[in-house]
Design a protein around this motif. Structure first.
Motif, PDB file in Angstrom:
ATOM      1  N   HIS A  56      -7.497   8.699 -19.634  1.00  0.00           N
ATOM      2  CA  HIS A  56      -7.512   8.559 -18.177  1.00  0.00           C
ATOM      3  C   HIS A  56      -7.485   7.088 -17.765  1.00  0.00           C
ATOM      4  O   HIS A  56      -6.996   6.749 -16.682  1.00  0.00           O
ATOM      5  CB  HIS A  56      -8.735   9.264 -17.565  1.00  0.00           C
ATOM      6  N   GLN A  57      -7.992   6.189 -18.635  1.00  0.00           N
ATOM      7  CA  GLN A  57      -7.949   4.767 -18.287  1.00  0.00           C
ATOM      8  C   GLN A  57      -6.516   4.220 -18.338  1.00  0.00           C
ATOM      9  O   GLN A  57      -6.145   3.337 -17.558  1.00  0.00           O
ATOM     10  CB  GLN A  57      -8.871   3.977 -19.218  1.00  0.00           C
ATOM     11  N   ALA A  58      -5.715   4.768 -19.246  1.00  0.00           N
ATOM     12  CA  ALA A  58      -4.301   4.366 -19.273  1.00  0.00           C
ATOM     13  C   ALA A  58      -3.591   4.824 -18.002  1.00  0.00           C
ATOM     14  O   ALA A  58      -2.762   4.093 -17.426  1.00  0.00           O
ATOM     15  CB  ALA A  58      -3.623   4.952 -20.511  1.00  0.00           C
ATOM     16  N   VAL A  59      -3.900   6.041 -17.521  1.00  0.00           N
ATOM     17  CA  VAL A  59      -3.281   6.525 -16.286  1.00  0.00           C
ATOM     18  C   VAL A  59      -3.762   5.707 -15.092  1.00  0.00           C
ATOM     19  O   VAL A  59      -2.975   5.385 -14.186  1.00  0.00           O
ATOM     20  CB  VAL A  59      -3.587   8.030 -16.091  1.00  0.00           C
ATOM     21  N   GLU A  60      -5.039   5.357 -15.062  1.00  0.00           N
ATOM     22  CA  GLU A  60      -5.537   4.493 -13.980  1.00  0.00           C
ATOM     23  C   GLU A  60      -4.811   3.154 -13.985  1.00  0.00           C
ATOM     24  O   GLU A  60      -4.439   2.622 -12.927  1.00  0.00           O
ATOM     25  CB  GLU A  60      -7.044   4.283 -14.137  1.00  0.00           C
ATOM     26  N   ALA A  61      -4.579   2.603 -15.184  1.00  0.00           N
ATOM     27  CA  ALA A  61      -3.851   1.330 -15.286  1.00  0.00           C
ATOM     28  C   ALA A  61      -2.406   1.497 -14.810  1.00  0.00           C
ATOM     29  O   ALA A  61      -1.838   0.610 -14.158  1.00  0.00           O
ATOM     30  CB  ALA A  61      -3.890   0.817 -16.718  1.00  0.00           C
ATOM     31  N   LEU A  62      -1.801   2.646 -15.136  1.00  0.00           N
ATOM     32  CA  LEU A  62      -0.441   2.934 -14.674  1.00  0.00           C
ATOM     33  C   LEU A  62      -0.384   2.963 -13.150  1.00  0.00           C
ATOM     34  O   LEU A  62       0.526   2.370 -12.535  1.00  0.00           O
ATOM     35  CB  LEU A  62       0.029   4.269 -15.242  1.00  0.00           C
ATOM     36  N   VAL A  63      -1.333   3.645 -12.510  1.00  0.00           N
ATOM     37  CA  VAL A  63      -1.360   3.734 -11.048  1.00  0.00           C
ATOM     38  C   VAL A  63      -1.540   2.349 -10.435  1.00  0.00           C
ATOM     39  O   VAL A  63      -0.852   1.982  -9.466  1.00  0.00           O
ATOM     40  CB  VAL A  63      -2.489   4.681 -10.595  1.00  0.00           C
ATOM     41  N   GLU A  64      -2.443   1.561 -11.008  1.00  0.00           N
ATOM     42  CA  GLU A  64      -2.684   0.214 -10.470  1.00  0.00           C
ATOM     43  C   GLU A  64      -1.449  -0.669 -10.617  1.00  0.00           C
ATOM     44  O   GLU A  64      -1.049  -1.382  -9.678  1.00  0.00           O
ATOM     45  CB  GLU A  64      -3.874  -0.420 -11.189  1.00  0.00           C
ATOM     46  N   ALA A  65      -0.803  -0.600 -11.778  1.00  0.00           N
ATOM     47  CA  ALA A  65       0.399  -1.408 -11.999  1.00  0.00           C
ATOM     48  C   ALA A  65       1.533  -0.979 -11.072  1.00  0.00           C
ATOM     49  O   ALA A  65       2.273  -1.817 -10.543  1.00  0.00           O
ATOM     50  CB  ALA A  65       0.828  -1.312 -13.458  1.00  0.00           C
ATOM     51  N   SER A  66       1.675   0.334 -10.857  1.00  0.00           N
ATOM     52  CA  SER A  66       2.730   0.815  -9.961  1.00  0.00           C
ATOM     53  C   SER A  66       2.521   0.288  -8.550  1.00  0.00           C
ATOM     54  O   SER A  66       3.475  -0.113  -7.871  1.00  0.00           O
ATOM     55  CB  SER A  66       2.745   2.352  -9.941  1.00  0.00           C
ATOM     56  N   GLY A  67       1.265   0.297  -8.084  1.00  0.00           N
ATOM     57  CA  GLY A  67       0.976  -0.242  -6.759  1.00  0.00           C
ATOM     58  C   GLY A  67       1.243  -1.721  -6.666  1.00  0.00           C
ATOM     59  O   GLY A  67       1.807  -2.210  -5.677  1.00  0.00           O
TER      60      GLY A  67
ATOM     61  N   LEU B 208       3.348  -3.503  -8.464  1.00  0.00           N
ATOM     62  CA  LEU B 208       4.776  -3.785  -8.587  1.00  0.00           C
ATOM     63  C   LEU B 208       5.608  -3.129  -7.481  1.00  0.00           C
ATOM     64  O   LEU B 208       6.808  -3.359  -7.398  1.00  0.00           O
ATOM     65  CB  LEU B 208       5.279  -3.295  -9.947  1.00  0.00           C
ATOM     66  N   GLY B 209       4.964  -2.293  -6.653  1.00  0.00           N
ATOM     67  CA  GLY B 209       5.713  -1.595  -5.608  1.00  0.00           C
ATOM     68  C   GLY B 209       6.611  -0.507  -6.142  1.00  0.00           C
ATOM     69  O   GLY B 209       7.618  -0.158  -5.527  1.00  0.00           O
ATOM     70  N   LEU B 210       6.247   0.078  -7.295  1.00  0.00           N
ATOM     71  CA  LEU B 210       7.045   1.153  -7.880  1.00  0.00           C
ATOM     72  C   LEU B 210       6.651   2.476  -7.215  1.00  0.00           C
ATOM     73  O   LEU B 210       5.505   2.915  -7.321  1.00  0.00           O
ATOM     74  CB  LEU B 210       6.794   1.237  -9.389  1.00  0.00           C
ATOM     75  N   PRO B 211       7.583   3.137  -6.523  1.00  0.00           N
ATOM     76  CA  PRO B 211       7.244   4.378  -5.802  1.00  0.00           C
ATOM     77  C   PRO B 211       7.159   5.579  -6.742  1.00  0.00           C
ATOM     78  O   PRO B 211       7.941   6.513  -6.659  1.00  0.00           O
ATOM     79  CB  PRO B 211       8.395   4.523  -4.804  1.00  0.00           C
ATOM     80  N   ALA B 212       6.186   5.544  -7.641  1.00  0.00           N
ATOM     81  CA  ALA B 212       6.051   6.600  -8.647  1.00  0.00           C
ATOM     82  C   ALA B 212       5.224   7.743  -8.080  1.00  0.00           C
ATOM     83  O   ALA B 212       4.027   7.605  -7.843  1.00  0.00           O
ATOM     84  CB  ALA B 212       5.394   6.037  -9.906  1.00  0.00           C
ATOM     85  N   GLY B 213       5.857   8.879  -7.855  1.00  0.00           N
ATOM     86  CA  GLY B 213       5.160  10.076  -7.407  1.00  0.00           C
ATOM     87  C   GLY B 213       5.474  11.227  -8.338  1.00  0.00           C
ATOM     88  O   GLY B 213       6.614  11.385  -8.767  1.00  0.00           O
TER      89      GLY B 213
ATOM     90  N   LEU C 237       0.020  11.839  -8.814  1.00  0.00           N
ATOM     91  CA  LEU C 237       0.454  10.467  -8.549  1.00  0.00           C
ATOM     92  C   LEU C 237       1.302  10.432  -7.283  1.00  0.00           C
ATOM     93  O   LEU C 237       2.184  11.271  -7.102  1.00  0.00           O
ATOM     94  CB  LEU C 237       1.284   9.936  -9.721  1.00  0.00           C
ATOM     95  N   HIS C 238       1.019   9.473  -6.413  1.00  0.00           N
ATOM     96  CA  HIS C 238       1.856   9.291  -5.224  1.00  0.00           C
ATOM     97  C   HIS C 238       1.633   7.880  -4.683  1.00  0.00           C
ATOM     98  O   HIS C 238       0.489   7.407  -4.609  1.00  0.00           O
ATOM     99  CB  HIS C 238       1.508  10.310  -4.138  1.00  0.00           C
ATOM    100  N   PRO C 239       2.723   7.194  -4.311  1.00  0.00           N
ATOM    101  CA  PRO C 239       2.579   5.795  -3.860  1.00  0.00           C
ATOM    102  C   PRO C 239       1.738   5.648  -2.594  1.00  0.00           C
ATOM    103  O   PRO C 239       1.220   4.555  -2.325  1.00  0.00           O
ATOM    104  CB  PRO C 239       4.031   5.347  -3.631  1.00  0.00           C
ATOM    105  N   SER C 240       1.597   6.726  -1.796  1.00  0.00           N
ATOM    106  CA  SER C 240       0.809   6.606  -0.560  1.00  0.00           C
ATOM    107  C   SER C 240      -0.681   6.815  -0.786  1.00  0.00           C
ATOM    108  O   SER C 240      -1.485   6.583   0.120  1.00  0.00           O
ATOM    109  CB  SER C 240       1.306   7.635   0.463  1.00  0.00           C
ATOM    110  N   LEU C 241      -1.067   7.246  -1.992  1.00  0.00           N
ATOM    111  CA  LEU C 241      -2.484   7.524  -2.267  1.00  0.00           C
ATOM    112  C   LEU C 241      -3.151   6.308  -2.901  1.00  0.00           C
ATOM    113  O   LEU C 241      -2.570   5.645  -3.770  1.00  0.00           O
ATOM    114  CB  LEU C 241      -2.606   8.723  -3.216  1.00  0.00           C
ATOM    115  N   PRO C 242      -4.388   6.006  -2.501  1.00  0.00           N
ATOM    116  CA  PRO C 242      -5.102   4.869  -3.114  1.00  0.00           C
ATOM    117  C   PRO C 242      -5.538   5.229  -4.530  1.00  0.00           C
ATOM    118  O   PRO C 242      -5.667   6.417  -4.870  1.00  0.00           O
ATOM    119  CB  PRO C 242      -6.312   4.686  -2.187  1.00  0.00           C
ATOM    120  N   PRO C 243      -5.775   4.247  -5.389  1.00  0.00           N
ATOM    121  CA  PRO C 243      -6.288   4.533  -6.735  1.00  0.00           C
ATOM    122  C   PRO C 243      -7.632   5.272  -6.647  1.00  0.00           C
ATOM    123  O   PRO C 243      -8.471   4.968  -5.803  1.00  0.00           O
ATOM    124  CB  PRO C 243      -6.454   3.151  -7.357  1.00  0.00           C
ATOM    125  N   VAL C 244      -7.816   6.258  -7.492  1.00  0.00           N
ATOM    126  CA  VAL C 244      -9.060   7.037  -7.525  1.00  0.00           C
ATOM    127  C   VAL C 244      -9.543   7.104  -8.966  1.00  0.00           C
ATOM    128  O   VAL C 244      -8.753   7.005  -9.905  1.00  0.00           O
ATOM    129  CB  VAL C 244      -8.843   8.461  -6.973  1.00  0.00           C
TER     130      VAL C 244
END
Length: 557
Positions: free
Chosen positions: A403-414, A416-421, A471-478
């Protein structure tokens, strides 16, 4: 209106055509080819308008001129359709008759344009066409019906998204109004060869020919491509006079009486040929020839766009499939994966699977199945980025739960502005004593993994329901969570994307339960590749609207 100027010039084999639009304050002129119009020619247009009758001039010091006034339904002057040539040109009665027919079509088009600047849609088209037809003679009714066909062509071909769809629309448009028995589309490849395109639901006028042949080959379609002009074969006698025995035999085999081949224009050269054939004698009048030329123009634009989109879709699918490579061999585990694309070839998804070793030298492996939202080049591209970023996150967070790798993925996407949903399941597998493996997983809104437990002679299937936010670009990291199971020998982990279980008329849970039962019935010795094929055949929709990815990992007993 310069389309009518061009058609008039082509029809009368004149170097120039123009439409002079009447306006008391400032008359407008649209010419073909596009260039400044000689004031003398403009004056002749005004003279024809004042005369209110056809004007044909030849042999003088100025250019040869033929112009037809265009009169509105209320008797008002709309303008003049004219052609010019060199002074030696003489105008026959047939020339003036053809120009008059085209002027009538142009008049109808101008009336339609005056009535509405917006494209006609649905019932409005039919009502307006009917209103004009009631006010005009039978000849005008036919012309307006063809103008309506062109409007439908502009609308119908304007939103096509692939070459197959273009072929379907062309067949529908031509078949509905012109009623040919055969419709064919032939495209010129980069090698200069003509290739037939299959017309869904319709015939090909040369359905016995080779798949490819040079434009120099004998036949009306080759001549149309070679000479860049409309070729009309009025009857069998005309075919006998202009072509060889082979073409004549094919013509007879299809029972054709009349054939028209119209070149598909492109900014540079030609795209190919549109061919229409009739199994009864069909008189191709000048107005219909003009109609077919315009229909070919619309078709050519749609083909250009379709070829571009098809190429992008092909690149996206190649990108996706390049990432869905064979799985590496893992000691102590049996693995298998399956990717099945959606039924529609223009649908490219963001589904993926992955299996790779984790750093640290403990023999641990990462397992992922995910689905990026969308069915286009963008989705496939984002999927590739997310896949690589998640691998990097595991590398940067070695020894940490997934789950820490996924959290890092979400943070990096935000960042870099990557619209990963989308959704994913990301798991770590680490060997333990006595052939056991420890499974640690996190779920970001994905369909629940299925875990087959060996339980004596029977097998028990667990739906691992725990999950976090997708995952969605409009959602804050949780904060996210990981869960753990110890897998004894004989256990099987099954991951999948929603393309397997989403059915239009069936509950998602019911489909998932059916998949679980099939897994249990498969036993712990059936090869996983066979299990996945059976699941995809038995559970996935027959005409899947989404890609499907399946990944299974079994602990070897």
């Amino acid at each position: 209106m310069n389309r009518f100027a061009r058609l008039a010039a082509r029809l009368l084999a004149a170097p120039g055509g123009l439409v002079w639009v009447h306006d008391e304050s400032a008359p407008a002129v649209e010419a073909w080819p596009a260039r400044p119009v000689d004031p003398e020619v403009t004056g002749l247009c005004r003279r024809a308008a004042d005369l209110g009758a056809p004007l044909a001039l030849t042999g003088g010091p100025g250019p040869a001129f033929a112009g037809i006034p265009m009169i509105g339904s209320g008797g008002d002057l709309l303008g003049v359709l004219a052609v010019t040539d060199d002074p030696a040109r003489t105008w026959s009665e047939d020339d003036l008759s053809d120009l008059g027919d085209l002027a009538a079509a142009c008049s109808a088009q101008m009336r339609l344009r005056h009535r509405s600047r917006e494209a006609w849609r649905g019932q409005v088209e039919a009502e307006e066409a009917a209103g004009i037809a009631e006010a005009d003679a039978e000849r005008m009714e036919s012309l307006l019906g063809r103008a309506q066909l062109l409007l439908r062509a502009a609308e119908g071909l304007g939103d096509t998204s692939g070459l197959v769809e273009v072929c379907e629309r062309v067949g529908e448009l031509a078949g509905g109004d012109l009623k040919p028995s055969h419709v064919g589309l032939l495209l010129i490849g980069e090698d200069g060869l003509l290739r037939r395109v299959t017309m869904p639901g319709g015939g090909d006028p040369w359905a016995g020919r080779d798949e490819e042949y040079p434009t120099e080959a004998d036949g009306p379609e080759g001549r149309a491509a070679r000479e860049g002009r409309t070729v009309v074969v009025r009857d069998r006698r005309a075919l006998e006079e202009g072509y060889g025995d082979e073409v004549l035999a094919r013509f007879d085999a299809l029972g054709l009486q009349t054939l028209v081949c119209v070149p598909l224009p492109a900014p540079e050269g030609l795209l190919g040929v549109l061919a229409l054939g009739w199994d009864v004698p069909h008189a191709v009048e000048p107005a219909e020839r003009a109609l077919l030329v315009v229909l070919a123009d619309y078709t050519a634009r749609a083909v250009e766009r379709a070829l571009y989109l098809d190429e992008r879709i092909s690149v996206a699918r190649s990108l996706q499939e390049a990432m869905l490579t064979g799985l590496p061999s893992v000691e102590g585990l049996e693995t298998a994966a399956l990717y099945r694309p959606a039924a529609r070839q223009d649908m490219v998804g963001g589904d993926w699977y992955d299996l790779y070793p984790l750093p640290g030298g403990r023999g641990a492996w990462a397992v992922t199945v995910g689905d990026i939202t969308g069915h286009d080049m963008r989705a496939a591209t984002i999927m590739g980025q997310v896949r690589s970023m998640l691998r990097q996150a595991d590398h940067d967070h070695r020894g940490r739960p997934p789950h820490q790798a996924v959290e890092a993925l979400v943070e990096a996407s935000g960042t870099l502005g990557l619209p990963a949903g989308g959704t994913l399941v990301h798991a770590h597998l680490e060997p333990r004593r006595a052939g056991h493996w420890q499974l640690t997983w996190t779920n970001a809104g994905h369909p629940p993994p299925l875990l087959v437990h060996p339980d004596g002679a029977a097998l028990r299937v667990e739906r691992m329901e725990s999950h976090d936010l997708l995952l969605h670009p409009s959602l804050p990291p949780v904060p996210r969570t990981s869960h753990t199971r110890l897998l004894p020998p004989g256990s099987t982990l099954f991951l999948y994307t929603d393309g397997l279980v989403e059915h239009r008329d069936e509950d998602l849970d019911d489909v998932t339960d059916r998949a679980a039962r099939l897994l249990a019935e498969a036993g712990s010795t059936t090869p996983l590749g066979d299990v996945l094929q059976h699941l995809a055949d038995a559970v996935a929709p027959a005409r899947a609207e989404d890609d499907t990815v399946l990944l299974a990992v079994r602990v070897i007993a």
